[in-house]
Scaffold this active site. Structure first.
Site, PDB file in Angstrom:
ATOM      1  N   GLN A  40       0.725  -1.122  -0.120  1.00  0.00           N
ATOM      2  CA  GLN A  40       0.094   0.153   0.156  1.00  0.00           C
ATOM      3  C   GLN A  40       0.886   1.295  -0.109  1.00  0.00           C
ATOM      4  O   GLN A  40       1.843   1.263   0.327  1.00  0.00           O
ATOM      5  CB  GLN A  40      -0.988  -0.105   1.062  1.00  0.00           C
ATOM      6  CG  GLN A  40      -0.224  -0.390   2.508  1.00  0.00           C
ATOM      7  CD  GLN A  40      -0.757  -0.941   3.535  1.00  0.00           C
ATOM      8  OE1 GLN A  40      -2.315  -0.957   3.626  1.00  0.00           O
ATOM      9  NE2 GLN A  40      -0.540  -1.873   4.386  1.00  0.00           N
TER      10      GLN A  40
ATOM     11  N   HIS B  57      -9.851   3.650  19.051  1.00  0.00           N
ATOM     12  CA  HIS B  57      -9.084   2.307  19.496  1.00  0.00           C
ATOM     13  C   HIS B  57      -9.789   1.967  20.924  1.00  0.00           C
ATOM     14  O   HIS B  57     -10.128   0.838  20.994  1.00  0.00           O
ATOM     15  CB  HIS B  57      -7.717   2.739  19.452  1.00  0.00           C
ATOM     16  CG  HIS B  57      -6.852   2.766  18.397  1.00  0.00           C
ATOM     17  ND1 HIS B  57      -6.516   3.880  17.804  1.00  0.00           N
ATOM     18  CD2 HIS B  57      -6.556   2.050  17.422  1.00  0.00           C
ATOM     19  CE1 HIS B  57      -5.918   4.015  16.788  1.00  0.00           C
ATOM     20  NE2 HIS B  57      -5.922   2.520  16.406  1.00  0.00           N
TER      21      HIS B  57
ATOM     22  N   GLU C   6      -0.265   0.447  13.600  1.00  0.00           N
ATOM     23  CA  GLU C   6       0.203   1.637  14.499  1.00  0.00           C
ATOM     24  C   GLU C   6       0.469   1.025  15.881  1.00  0.00           C
ATOM     25  O   GLU C   6       1.240   1.724  16.617  1.00  0.00           O
ATOM     26  CB  GLU C   6      -0.788   2.495  14.613  1.00  0.00           C
ATOM     27  CG  GLU C   6      -1.432   3.136  13.257  1.00  0.00           C
ATOM     28  CD  GLU C   6      -2.927   2.757  13.083  1.00  0.00           C
ATOM     29  OE1 GLU C   6      -3.600   3.599  12.874  1.00  0.00           O
ATOM     30  OE2 GLU C   6      -3.141   1.547  13.390  1.00  0.00           O
TER      31      GLU C   6
ATOM     32  N   ASP D 162       0.122  -8.284  11.506  1.00  0.00           N
ATOM     33  CA  ASP D 162      -0.039  -7.213  10.323  1.00  0.00           C
ATOM     34  C   ASP D 162       0.795  -7.494   9.157  1.00  0.00           C
ATOM     35  O   ASP D 162       1.937  -7.961   9.317  1.00  0.00           O
ATOM     36  CB  ASP D 162       0.428  -5.946  10.779  1.00  0.00           C
ATOM     37  CG  ASP D 162      -0.017  -4.721  10.048  1.00  0.00           C
ATOM     38  OD1 ASP D 162      -1.088  -3.897  10.347  1.00  0.00           O
ATOM     39  OD2 ASP D 162       0.129  -4.557   8.722  1.00  0.00           O
TER      40      ASP D 162
ATOM     41  N   ASP E  87       0.607 -12.270   6.509  1.00  0.00           N
ATOM     42  CA  ASP E  87      -0.747 -11.844   6.051  1.00  0.00           C
ATOM     43  C   ASP E  87      -1.742 -12.699   7.036  1.00  0.00           C
ATOM     44  O   ASP E  87      -1.769 -13.967   7.386  1.00  0.00           O
ATOM     45  CB  ASP E  87      -1.034 -12.550   4.618  1.00  0.00           C
ATOM     46  CG  ASP E  87      -2.370 -12.294   4.038  1.00  0.00           C
ATOM     47  OD1 ASP E  87      -2.574 -12.577   2.991  1.00  0.00           O
ATOM     48  OD2 ASP E  87      -3.183 -11.995   4.776  1.00  0.00           O
TER      49      ASP E  87
ATOM     50  N   ASP F  63      -8.901  -5.004  12.825  1.00  0.00           N
ATOM     51  CA  ASP F  63      -8.222  -3.378  12.897  1.00  0.00           C
ATOM     52  C   ASP F  63      -7.754  -3.668  11.627  1.00  0.00           C
ATOM     53  O   ASP F  63      -6.396  -3.039  11.486  1.00  0.00           O
ATOM     54  CB  ASP F  63      -7.241  -3.137  13.808  1.00  0.00           C
ATOM     55  CG  ASP F  63      -7.135  -1.585  13.899  1.00  0.00           C
ATOM     56  OD1 ASP F  63      -5.970  -1.139  14.523  1.00  0.00           O
ATOM     57  OD2 ASP F  63      -7.790  -0.913  13.042  1.00  0.00           O
TER      58      ASP F  63
ATOM     59  N   PRO G 187      -5.321  -4.828   0.714  1.00  0.00           N
ATOM     60  CA  PRO G 187      -4.870  -6.053   0.989  1.00  0.00           C
ATOM     61  C   PRO G 187      -5.824  -6.878   1.911  1.00  0.00           C
ATOM     62  O   PRO G 187      -5.527  -8.105   2.373  1.00  0.00           O
ATOM     63  CB  PRO G 187      -3.466  -5.869   1.686  1.00  0.00           C
ATOM     64  CG  PRO G 187      -3.444  -4.278   1.835  1.00  0.00           C
ATOM     65  CD  PRO G 187      -4.541  -3.788   0.965  1.00  0.00           C
TER      66      PRO G 187
HETATM   67  N1  SAM Z   1      -7.982   2.516  11.677  1.00  0.00           N
HETATM   68  C1  SAM Z   1      -7.589   1.945  10.332  1.00  0.00           C
HETATM   69  C2  SAM Z   1      -8.975   1.972   9.838  1.00  0.00           C
HETATM   70  O1  SAM Z   1     -10.127   2.302  10.496  1.00  0.00           O
HETATM   71  O2  SAM Z   1      -9.332   1.807   8.633  1.00  0.00           O
HETATM   72  C3  SAM Z   1      -7.029   0.681  10.515  1.00  0.00           C
HETATM   73  C4  SAM Z   1      -5.964   0.701  10.843  1.00  0.00           C
HETATM   74  S1  SAM Z   1      -4.551  -0.161  10.613  1.00  0.00           S
HETATM   75  C5  SAM Z   1      -3.186   0.958  10.180  1.00  0.00           C
HETATM   76  C6  SAM Z   1      -4.792  -1.246   9.218  1.00  0.00           C
HETATM   77  C7  SAM Z   1      -3.852  -2.247   8.919  1.00  0.00           C
HETATM   78  O3  SAM Z   1      -4.328  -3.562   8.285  1.00  0.00           O
HETATM   79  C8  SAM Z   1      -2.501  -1.941   8.226  1.00  0.00           C
HETATM   80  O4  SAM Z   1      -1.482  -1.623   9.071  1.00  0.00           O
HETATM   81  C9  SAM Z   1      -2.507  -2.736   7.200  1.00  0.00           C
HETATM   82  O5  SAM Z   1      -1.113  -3.340   6.796  1.00  0.00           O
HETATM   83  C10 SAM Z   1      -3.125  -4.065   7.589  1.00  0.00           C
HETATM   84  N2  SAM Z   1      -3.576  -5.255   6.822  1.00  0.00           N
HETATM   85  C11 SAM Z   1      -4.197  -5.094   5.655  1.00  0.00           C
HETATM   86  N3  SAM Z   1      -4.404  -6.050   5.282  1.00  0.00           N
HETATM   87  C12 SAM Z   1      -3.973  -7.062   6.054  1.00  0.00           C
HETATM   88  C13 SAM Z   1      -3.745  -8.491   5.656  1.00  0.00           C
HETATM   89  N4  SAM Z   1      -4.261  -9.231   4.816  1.00  0.00           N
HETATM   90  N5  SAM Z   1      -3.136  -9.210   6.794  1.00  0.00           N
HETATM   91  C14 SAM Z   1      -2.656  -8.523   7.766  1.00  0.00           C
HETATM   92  N6  SAM Z   1      -2.737  -7.179   8.058  1.00  0.00           N
HETATM   93  C15 SAM Z   1      -3.426  -6.531   7.079  1.00  0.00           C
END
Ligand code: SAM
Length: 296
Positions: free
Chosen positions: A36, A67, A91, A111, A143, A161, A170
């Site tokens: 991303q 959160h 985060e 993550d 993943d 999250d 993703p």
């Molecule tokens: N607060 C945010 C929202 O409301 O959209 C979400 C925050 S958090 C940063 C989202 C996280 O999901 C990212 O760090 C991203 O890398 C992770 N992510 C996305 N797809 C994923 C997957 N298939 N497996 C694990 N983590 C994933």
């Protein structure tokens, strides 16, 4: 021509015809990872912000609203808080909130994007507030889909999250019947699956309703709740799914008892806030009651 002291702006789309302009005081990082685009910036009103694929993920000014809402209603409801699983949560703020309860023996966070986690440690340390260094934290870069397929652990709560399940995100492969079944199989009998579930805004609540409809096929109780998150410039929605607990009717004394056990003070959430989170407006209840498509 009036002068403006800001030459750089972060522009976030609220709708194709509506944009929110944030003046940028400082751009700490901008780039692309294998998964991303990432930007870490500071704005006058919201302070530091994490932006993924052009979407605000959280801001310094109000991340605790998001959160605390994502974590504490679910953890207040369950009895076995020893093992908690977080999907996403880059985060580290969701991890921070979970580890505030002394009953948590281990919290596993999975993550996909190690760069987001490292950038958050470097520029957004307030978010995790030391949680990444807590001996109870089990942080896995990978993943979540693969993790759920291989993992055989059981959890009091699974907290999603993840980024929004948009087709090019993703996280999209994590929103379907097979994954919902995998997640349910990872829960202890009175466990709760709680997820950030897109917006409850009057103009785009369809994705939230689709998620709720999809999960009703897998869980006895699917409770929708929401709160306004200023940095998202929108009402943000969540879903709590369980065969044992209907979080909309959680006992206020149980909630305040749980909150009193947390390390540190809450900023947003307690029993009174809980009542407001689960009091849905009529238009949203109507949308949730409508027939429609699902994540099969
Ligand atoms: N607060 C945010 C929202 O409301 O959209 C979400 C925050 S958090 C940063 C989202 C996280 O999901 C990212 O760090 C991203 O890398 C992770 N992510 C996305 N797809 C994923 C997957 N298939 N497996 C694990 N983590 C994933």
């Amino acid at each position: 021509m009036p002068k403006t002291e800001h030459s750089q702006w972060y522009v976030e789309e609220f709708a194709p015809t509506e944009f929110h302009h944030h003046a940028i005081d400082e751009m700490y990082y901008t780039g692309r990872t294998p998964f991303q685009s990432v930007a870490v910036l500071r704005t006058p009103v919201f302070g530091k912000m994490l932006v993924l694929d052009g979407d605000t993920q959280s801001s310094q000014a109000d991340e605790r609203i998001y959160h605390e809402t994502l974590v504490h209603p679910a953890l207040a409801a369950i009895t076995d808080r020893r093992e908690i699983l977080i999907l996403g949560g880059g985060e580290g703020a969701t991890l921070r909130e979970v580890l505030r309860h002394p009953g948590v023996a281990r919290c596993t966070m999975v993550d996909i994007d190690g760069e987001v986690v490292e950038l958050s440690k470097r520029y957004l340390a307030e978010w995790s507030a030391g949680a990444f260094d807590d001996a109870r934290a089990n942080v896995i870069i990978g993943d979540a889909l693969a993790y759920l397929k291989d993992d055989r652990g059981t959890y009091g709560a699974v907290i999603s999250d993840l980024t929004e399940p948009l087709a090019d995100s993703p996280s999209f492969p994590l929103f379907n019947g097979d994954v919902f079944r995998d997640i349910k199989a990872r829960l202890v009998p009175d466990g709760v699956y709680v997820l950030q579930a897109s917006t409850a805004g009057f103009h785009n609540m369809a994705l939230h309703a689709k998620m709720a409809r999809s999960l009703r096929a897998h869980f006895r109780h699917v409770a929708s709740f929401y709160t306004h998150v200023p940095a998202f410039d929108n009402d943000w929605a969540f879903l709590a799914c369980s065969d044992s607990h209907d979080l909309a009717t959680l006992d206020p004394a149980r909630i305040d008892g749980y909150v009193s056990q947390l390390h540190g003070e809450n900023y947003f959430y307690d029993a009174q806030t809980h009542r407001r989170l689960f009091s849905l407006p009529l238009y949203l209840r109507r949308e949730l009651a409508r027939e429609g498509d699902v994540f099969a």
